[in-house]
Design a protein around this motif. Structure first.
Motif, PDB file in Angstrom:
ATOM      1  N   SER A  98     -30.938  53.952  21.088  1.00  0.00           N
ATOM      2  CA  SER A  98     -30.531  54.919  22.104  1.00  0.00           C
ATOM      3  C   SER A  98     -29.163  55.526  21.848  1.00  0.00           C
ATOM      4  O   SER A  98     -28.685  56.324  22.656  1.00  0.00           O
ATOM      5  N   ILE A  99     -28.502  55.164  20.736  1.00  0.00           N
ATOM      6  CA  ILE A  99     -27.140  55.638  20.473  1.00  0.00           C
ATOM      7  C   ILE A  99     -27.054  57.160  20.519  1.00  0.00           C
ATOM      8  O   ILE A  99     -26.198  57.739  21.198  1.00  0.00           O
ATOM      9  N   THR A 100     -27.942  57.834  19.793  1.00  0.00           N
ATOM     10  CA  THR A 100     -27.882  59.298  19.733  1.00  0.00           C
ATOM     11  C   THR A 100     -28.141  59.909  21.103  1.00  0.00           C
ATOM     12  O   THR A 100     -27.468  60.878  21.498  1.00  0.00           O
ATOM     13  N   ALA A 132     -37.156  58.263  14.366  1.00  0.00           N
ATOM     14  CA  ALA A 132     -36.261  57.413  13.577  1.00  0.00           C
ATOM     15  C   ALA A 132     -36.346  55.965  14.038  1.00  0.00           C
ATOM     16  O   ALA A 132     -36.416  55.037  13.221  1.00  0.00           O
ATOM     17  N   ALA A 133     -36.342  55.749  15.356  1.00  0.00           N
ATOM     18  CA  ALA A 133     -36.393  54.391  15.897  1.00  0.00           C
ATOM     19  C   ALA A 133     -37.705  53.701  15.544  1.00  0.00           C
ATOM     20  O   ALA A 133     -37.725  52.526  15.164  1.00  0.00           O
ATOM     21  N   VAL A 137     -33.150  64.579  25.252  1.00  0.00           N
ATOM     22  CA  VAL A 137     -32.669  63.240  25.580  1.00  0.00           C
ATOM     23  C   VAL A 137     -33.829  62.478  26.213  1.00  0.00           C
ATOM     24  O   VAL A 137     -34.351  62.884  27.250  1.00  0.00           O
ATOM     25  N   GLY A 138     -34.239  61.385  25.571  1.00  0.00           N
ATOM     26  CA  GLY A 138     -35.378  60.620  26.050  1.00  0.00           C
ATOM     27  C   GLY A 138     -34.987  59.595  27.108  1.00  0.00           C
ATOM     28  O   GLY A 138     -33.811  59.437  27.465  1.00  0.00           O
ATOM     29  N   ALA A 139     -35.994  58.881  27.603  1.00  0.00           N
ATOM     30  CA  ALA A 139     -35.783  57.875  28.656  1.00  0.00           C
ATOM     31  C   ALA A 139     -35.259  56.580  28.027  1.00  0.00           C
ATOM     32  O   ALA A 139     -35.951  55.558  27.958  1.00  0.00           O
ATOM     33  N   TRP A 140     -34.020  56.623  27.572  1.00  0.00           N
ATOM     34  CA  TRP A 140     -33.379  55.515  26.862  1.00  0.00           C
ATOM     35  C   TRP A 140     -33.208  54.283  27.735  1.00  0.00           C
ATOM     36  O   TRP A 140     -33.069  53.162  27.245  1.00  0.00           O
ATOM     37  N   TYR A 181     -36.587  48.765  18.572  1.00  0.00           N
ATOM     38  CA  TYR A 181     -36.646  50.087  17.946  1.00  0.00           C
ATOM     39  C   TYR A 181     -37.971  50.789  18.268  1.00  0.00           C
ATOM     40  O   TYR A 181     -37.986  51.986  18.591  1.00  0.00           O
ATOM     41  N   ILE A 182     -39.079  50.048  18.170  1.00  0.00           N
ATOM     42  CA  ILE A 182     -40.383  50.669  18.384  1.00  0.00           C
ATOM     43  C   ILE A 182     -40.558  51.115  19.838  1.00  0.00           C
ATOM     44  O   ILE A 182     -40.883  52.278  20.118  1.00  0.00           O
ATOM     45  N   PHE A 183     -40.346  50.187  20.777  1.00  0.00           N
ATOM     46  CA  PHE A 183     -40.501  50.553  22.182  1.00  0.00           C
ATOM     47  C   PHE A 183     -39.430  51.553  22.611  1.00  0.00           C
ATOM     48  O   PHE A 183     -39.692  52.459  23.402  1.00  0.00           O
ATOM     49  N   GLY A 184     -38.208  51.373  22.072  1.00  0.00           N
ATOM     50  CA  GLY A 184     -37.164  52.349  22.367  1.00  0.00           C
ATOM     51  C   GLY A 184     -37.551  53.733  21.888  1.00  0.00           C
ATOM     52  O   GLY A 184     -37.340  54.737  22.580  1.00  0.00           O
ATOM     53  N   GLY A 185     -38.161  53.810  20.674  1.00  0.00           N
ATOM     54  CA  GLY A 185     -38.618  55.095  20.164  1.00  0.00           C
ATOM     55  C   GLY A 185     -39.709  55.704  21.020  1.00  0.00           C
ATOM     56  O   GLY A 185     -39.733  56.917  21.265  1.00  0.00           O
ATOM     57  N   LEU A 186     -40.626  54.868  21.508  1.00  0.00           N
ATOM     58  CA  LEU A 186     -41.691  55.367  22.390  1.00  0.00           C
ATOM     59  C   LEU A 186     -41.125  55.863  23.708  1.00  0.00           C
ATOM     60  O   LEU A 186     -41.543  56.912  24.222  1.00  0.00           O
ATOM     61  N   PHE A 187     -40.162  55.135  24.261  1.00  0.00           N
ATOM     62  CA  PHE A 187     -39.546  55.570  25.522  1.00  0.00           C
ATOM     63  C   PHE A 187     -38.780  56.876  25.336  1.00  0.00           C
ATOM     64  O   PHE A 187     -38.697  57.696  26.263  1.00  0.00           O
TER      65      PHE A 187
END
Length: 613
Positions: free
Chosen positions: A10-12, A310-311, A200-203, A169-175
């Motif tokens: 979620s950094i970016t 990327a995540a 901006v995604g649902a980080w 990373y995987i679930f963060g990328g999906l969110f």
């Protein structure tokens, strides 16, 4: 999953949402380690005699509070996008009133960077809660299983500790494929998709999940006994491999009184192999924490992919590496019954391979052409030096554009800071795609089809054929490094007296975090910021970087990481060279047959050499 997965994934998004620089997000990452190192010595020094599972249960509850706190800024801040502002100032209009970017009536984004301190506090809670896991957790396992089986259990433990970030990373990328404000249809309202540069995604969703899980596991932790069944038998069969053969005997008051603290520290500092392994670990974890924090940003910049892509890619690289590297590394330790010397040799082989695989960072992709940043507005064939960058030109000087970054791709395959900066006067909406017409700064090619839009709110395609080679080398680099994880940890635990294991891990963890994990992301973040080509500055002075110099970003990373890796290998080699295994039991020379004595060594024919104690 939370610290090394969701935070990094979620950094970016957090940089974009809360107007933070890479230095600040690097500091957020390091705040976790700062909190850990502030308490780790006391936890390990006194915790070795305390109820370890109970401390782990309390830590899990604190960790849950940190996860909930990390998600809180989302609920306290306003909507991310302002539809009226986007539509009003997205096109060129010489007749409108000049745009005042710091007018509170126009934007509600002023001051969102104040949530920076809330992220810091959340990471402090994370650190306080997690401090017992990698120290008391290891020694609790070591107390509960037979010595020859311990490396295999370490491998399972480390595998879970690596699968966690992978799932993060995987679930963060999906969110991140969901818009940060779930009630808003961003594609319909704003015409942006997860592939859009400003998305901006649902980080924050993942942190609610990790908070709930951590809170739920704190209860079973508290129900564990101080020692598991069979502890006495395991302790009786354990043999010390400490450097120089220091015997297993408890010093009077060790671990029970603070007055023995300096003496305990001095004892460990005189253990040469232990200190060499610790210095090498400082360098290795400094590399790991830096890359873990910013590798999603690196992939986004180099390969022009979204933060969610990327995540997910990183998650799928790390999962097989974790399964193969950590568990197989522990299995090899158990099967070959490697002692400290054997473990250090195994580490050297694995890290040497990992160092070679860092050549992945020789690979880089060209930057997208960006008007006023990398190419000249009037002559798109002219490459601009950094000192000549200017996103304002004769074709848009009267457009009264806002300073908000909302890039478009022109028919000339050039990126523009916004449709207004491309001189576009007409805005059209086709399904979920926003297109623009009558753009004075865009020069279409000769074969341009007039039925296609002159500009659209999407990234221009950049051709890069190096992705496959990069991901193969990165996978091999991660796998070879993880092979060394269990042997390296075993070396730390085994080269010190048995009654100093927890404290030795605590000192090692303190130094690794203080000199590796904490400064690593901050310094690397500063280096990344120095490669920025395009900044967006907010009213409160906070800044967001939107474009990096890919070549310098990649090659500077290579130079720094290779240098640190080579120094790390030197210290592991030194640890192997000076490590002295414990001496064997003393012998009565008169009772040995076919034995000769020379320079303090007893040679028993056809068997081996034994050092005289």
């Amino acid at each position: 999953m939370a610290i090394s997965g969701l935070v990094y994934a979620s950094i970016t998004s957090i940089e974009r949402r809360f107007n933070l620089t890479s230095i600040k997000t690097g500091t957020i990452s390091s705040a976790y380690d700062i909190a850990v190192l502030s308490v780790i010595l006391f936890v390990t020094y006194f915790g070795d005699r305390s109820h370890k599972p109970r401390l782990l249960g309390i830590g899990a509850a604190l960790f849950a509070a940190g996860s909930f706190m990390y998600a809180l800024p989302h609920f306290l801040s306003g909507p991310y996008q302002d539809k009226d502002e986007i539509e009003q100032f997205s096109t060129c209009d010489a007749n409108r009133t000049a745009f005042d970017e710091c007018n509170e009536d126009i934007t509600d984004e002023e001051g969102v960077s104040r949530f920076y301190w809330m992220f810091i506090f959340a990471q402090v809670l994370h650190g306080l809660g997690a401090s017992p896991v990698y120290t008391l957790g290891y020694t609790f396992m070591d107390d509960s299983v037979m010595p020859e089986d311990a490396p295999f259990y370490y491998g399972i433990f480390n595998c879970m500790a690596i699968l966690g970030p992978s799932f993060g990373y995987i679930f963060g990328g999906l969110f991140l494929t969901l818009y940060t404000d779930l009630s808003v249809d961003a594609e319909k309202e704003f015409g942006i998709t997860p592939e859009s540069p400003t998305w901006v995604g649902a980080w924050w969703i993942g942190f609610l999940i990790t908070g709930a899980i951590s809170l739920s596991i704190s209860i079973p932790f508290l129900c564990f006994p101080k020692y598991l069944k069979g502890h006495e038998k395991i302790a009786a069969e354990r043999k010390s491999q400490s450097h120089g053969g220091v015997e297993f005997k408890t010093r009077a008051g060790f671990g029970n009184s603070f007055k023995d603290f300096p003496k305990a520290v001095a004892t460990l500092c005189r253990n040469g192999p232990y200190m060499c392994i610790t210095v090498a670990a400082i360098l290795e974890f400094g590399i790991l924490s830096s890359l873990s924090t910013f590798i999603p940003k690196f992939l986004e910049s180099q390969f022009s992919i979204s933060s969610s892509q990327a995540a997910i890619i990183i998650g799928f690289i790390v999962i097989p590496c974790a399964l193969v590297g950590s568990i197989l590394g522990g299995w090899i330790m158990k099967t070959l019954k490697l002692d400290v010397g054997g473990a250090l040799k195994f580490v050297l082989i694995c890290l040497s391979i990992s160092t070679v695989m860092f050549l992945a960072f020789v690979v880089y992709c060209p930057n997208a052409q960006f008007a006023g940043v990398t190419v000249d507005y009037n002559d798109k064939t002219i490459q601009l030096p950094e000192s000549s960058q200017n996103i304002t030109s004769n074709c848009n000087v009267d457009c009264k554009c806002s300073g908000s970054y909302d890039p478009v791709c022109g028919a000339d395959n050039i990126m523009y800071y916004s449709a207004c900066h491309a001189g576009c006067k007409i805005r059209n909406k086709q399904d979920k795609l926003i297109t623009y017409e009558d753009c004075s700064c865009v020069t279409p090619p000769d074969d341009w089809d007039a039925t296609t839009p002159i500009a659209s709110n999407e990234a221009c395609p950049v051709s890069c054929d190096n992705q496959a080679a990069f991901f193969v080398l990165i996978t091999l680099m991660v796998m070879s490094a993880l092979f060394a994880l269990v042997p390296g940890m075993t070396g730390v635990i085994r080269c010190v007296p048995l009654n100093e294991r927890s404290f030795a891990l605590g000192i090692s963890s303190l130094l690794v975090r203080l000199l590796g994990n904490v400064p690593g992301p901050i310094l690397y973040g500063a280096i990344i910021d120095s490669q920025c080509l395009l900044w967006e500055t907010q009213c409160d002075g906070s800044k967001t970087c939107w474009l990096y110099d890919n070549k310098r970003f990649s090659h500077l990373t290579l130079a720094i990481m290779i240098t640190l890796k080579l120094i790390s290998l030197c210290f592991f080699s030194l640890a192997l060279f000076i490590y002295k295994p414990p001496g064997k039991t003393s012998f009565d020379l008169d009772r040995l047959e076919d034995a000769s004595y020379d320079n303090g060594m007893v040679t028993v024919q056809s068997i081996k050499k034994y050092e005289v104690n």
